[in-house]
Motif scaffolding. Structure first.
Motif, short mmCIF file in Angstrom:
data_model
loop_
_atom_site.label_atom_id
_atom_site.label_comp_id
_atom_site.label_asym_id
_atom_site.label_seq_id
_atom_site.Cartn_x
_atom_site.Cartn_y
_atom_site.Cartn_z
N UNK A 162 0.83 -1.20 0.00
CA UNK A 162 0.00 0.00 0.00
C UNK A 162 0.87 1.25 0.00
N UNK A 163 0.37 2.29 -0.64
CA UNK A 163 1.16 3.52 -0.78
C UNK A 163 1.44 4.20 0.55
N UNK A 188 9.79 0.46 6.24
CA UNK A 188 8.99 -0.40 7.12
C UNK A 188 8.84 -1.80 6.51
N UNK A 189 8.64 -1.86 5.23
CA UNK A 189 8.52 -3.15 4.55
C UNK A 189 9.84 -3.90 4.64
N UNK A 190 10.96 -3.22 4.43
CA UNK A 190 12.27 -3.87 4.52
C UNK A 190 12.47 -4.49 5.91
N UNK A 191 12.04 -3.76 6.95
CA UNK A 191 12.20 -4.26 8.32
C UNK A 191 11.28 -5.46 8.61
N UNK A 192 10.24 -5.65 7.81
CA UNK A 192 9.34 -6.79 7.98
C UNK A 192 9.99 -8.10 7.51
N UNK A 193 10.95 -8.00 6.61
CA UNK A 193 11.61 -9.21 6.12
C UNK A 193 12.53 -9.77 7.19
N UNK A 194 12.61 -11.09 7.27
CA UNK A 194 13.52 -11.67 8.24
C UNK A 194 14.95 -11.69 7.69
N UNK A 195 15.87 -12.09 8.53
CA UNK A 195 17.30 -12.07 8.18
C UNK A 195 17.59 -12.84 6.89
#
Length: 97
Positions: free
Chosen positions: A57-58, A64-71
């Protein structure tokens, strides 16, 4: 209960995520949209960082999306290549996690 992964388990996890993201990137290259991929939403987001397609979503920030990804997803994104669109967002902080 939290179970610490052994080095072999960590390698298997990374290989599995790497393969899944690679297969999804290949599907996008063949014409499948990121939204139509048959994978989890976080794998879709990781693929989006590789192919340069914002699928969220815009009102959600790229950071924030990058931080949602795991290691392991972040490592796989770096292995497959971060699209220039996200070069400033995709910080190589994966070893500090």
């Amino acid at each position: 209960m939290f179970i610490q992964l052994s080095k072999d388990d960590e390698s298997l996890r990374h290989d599995s995520v790497y393969l899944e993201i690679g297969l999804c990137v290949a599907a996008v290259a063949r014409g499948t949209s990121v939204h139509d991929l048959q994978c989890s939403s976080t794998i879709q987001m990781a693929v989006a960082f590789v192919v340069g397609d914002r699928v969220w979503k815009t009102n959600w920030s790229d950071e924030a999306i990058w931080r949602m990804l795991d290691r392991w997803q972040r490592l796989a994104v770096f292995d497959h290549g971060v699209h220039p669109t996200f070069a400033a967002v995709a910080l190589d902080d994966t070893f500090g996690i």
